[in-house]
Design an enzyme around this catalytic site. Structure first.
Site, PDB file in Angstrom:
ATOM      1  CB  CYS A   1      -0.956   0.005   1.201  1.00 30.35           C
ATOM      2  SG  CYS A   1      -0.132  -0.039   2.808  1.00 30.35           S
TER       3      CYS A   1
ATOM      4  CD  GLU B   1      -3.374  -1.674  -1.509  1.00 32.05           C
ATOM      5  OE1 GLU B   1      -3.381  -2.661  -0.747  1.00 32.05           O
ATOM      6  OE2 GLU B   1      -3.539  -0.508  -1.111  1.00 32.05           O
TER       7      GLU B   1
END
Length: 363
Positions: free
Chosen positions: A321, A355
């Protein structure tokens, strides 16, 4: 971002993310881009509540000016949340006992149609029969799955503290309990694509007779979806709530080759080196044939111990992330492994957040 969406600029912002990721990690291989829907994609939303005279409404705070901004609808959120917001607030305004010192409203919805609403107060609601009666009426009138009332050290459930999501991946349906106030992927549509990509990596490159170990498994989101592509799976998670949810999900999905243990990443590293832990008393680590490790760490990326641990495996599936910490971790990992495929998942449209995923194979 204050709930706005900009569909006309969606492709441009996605191209910008792709370019930024490739600048950070220029040697990505076979980069797949997984888009989000340009609107109505968030399954979670949280709003402060503001009271002015006889009127009550949702607000958010502008991150730059710090000024409060009224929010009546949220086109970022799933359509079910966006449509419920004004109906809920109108009902609360008509019920003084629900309105009194209401501080925040949280929404947790699913693609499968469930809805959990949390009402957070700056007053006691314990043993408040008037509040309870009004909340029960609100739940029935609006047709929501559950309502939670929260105040300082107080939590009242009507009727449960979770929703059950159904994610459709590769012609399969996976069932996931998603607990209020616990981490779940906010963009359920992209979450399905992430599971598809991870499953494709395992199916394409890994011997299904070998075993998988996963760190930071949460509620079993990835480990459950990956389990059919491995002989056995051992997953670890430090959060007690997430471990309990993972056990619920293992049973709901009838997965028989997955074991989840409450352990930190550094502890499982020590266990693999021979140190004993009571929590592994019923797990014969020596019997596993681990060839693949799956990691989905927090924004800080892998710690030094875990970074040195992952390179002991033939294959690494790394979901990130934070592309900056991913790039940092890859500097070490690529001394022994090569990137085979990579992916960008647009979980958070119109933000700087990226992401991504990389699949690595030992050289």
């Amino acid at each position: 971002m204050l709930c706005q969406v900009f569909p006309e600029s969606y492709e441009a912002q996605l191209t910008d993310k792709k370019n930024r990721l490739q600048v950070l990690i220029p040697h990505l291989q076979k980069l797949s881009i997984f888009e989000s829907t340009p609107a109505h994609y968030r399954a979670r939303a949280e709003f402060r509540v503001w009271h002015e005279g006889d009127e009550t409404f949702y607000i958010m705070f502008d991150s730059e000016t710090k000024e409060k901004v009224r929010v009546d609808r949220c086109p970022m959120a799933l359509e079910s949340i966006d449509a419920l917001m004004p109906k809920l607030m109108q009902a609360i305004e008509q019920m003084p006992v629900l309105r009194q010192k209401l501080f925040q409203v949280d929404f947790l919805a699913t693609l499968s149609g469930e809805m959990l609403v949390t009402l957070i107060y700056r007053r006691s609601i314990a043993e408040d029969e008037a509040w309870l009666s009004a909340a029960e009426a609100l739940k029935a009138d609006l047709g929501v799955t559950s309502i939670i009332g929260r105040a300082r050290k107080q939590k009242i459930l009507l009727d449960q503290g979770y929703v059950t999501e159904q994610l459709k991946v590769d012609d399969k349906t996976f069932i996931y309990q998603q607990v209020e106030n616990s981490f779940t992927q906010p963009n359920a549509g992209v979450a399905q694509k992430m599971l598809h990509w991870a499953r494709r990596m395992a199916k394409s490159y890994v011997d299904p007779q070998t075993d998988l170990i996963e760190l930071y498994c949460g509620n079993g989101n990835f480990s459950i979806a990956l389990s059919e592509h491995f002989n056995r799976v051992l997953a670890t998670e430090i959060s007690k709530t997430s471990v309990q949810s993972a056990q619920f999900n293992i049973a709901a999905n009838q997965v028989e080759n997955l074991v989840v243990v409450k352990m930190a990443a550094e502890e499982i590293s020590q266990a693999l080196q021979g140190q004993s832990f009571n929590r592994l008393a019923n797990v014969d680590l020596a019997s596993y044939d681990f060839k693949t490790i799956f990691v989905d760490p927090p924004r800080a990326g892998l710690d030094d111990l875990t970074r040195s641990m992952v390179v002991e495996f033939d294959y690494i599936i790394y979901i990130s992330c934070n592309p900056e910490t991913l790039a940092r971790d890859l500097v070490s990992i690529e001394k022994t492994h090569e990137i085979v495929e990579s992916a960008l998942f647009d979980q958070f449209p119109y933000t700087h957040h990226i992401e991504s995923g990389v699949f690595l194979r030992k050289r």
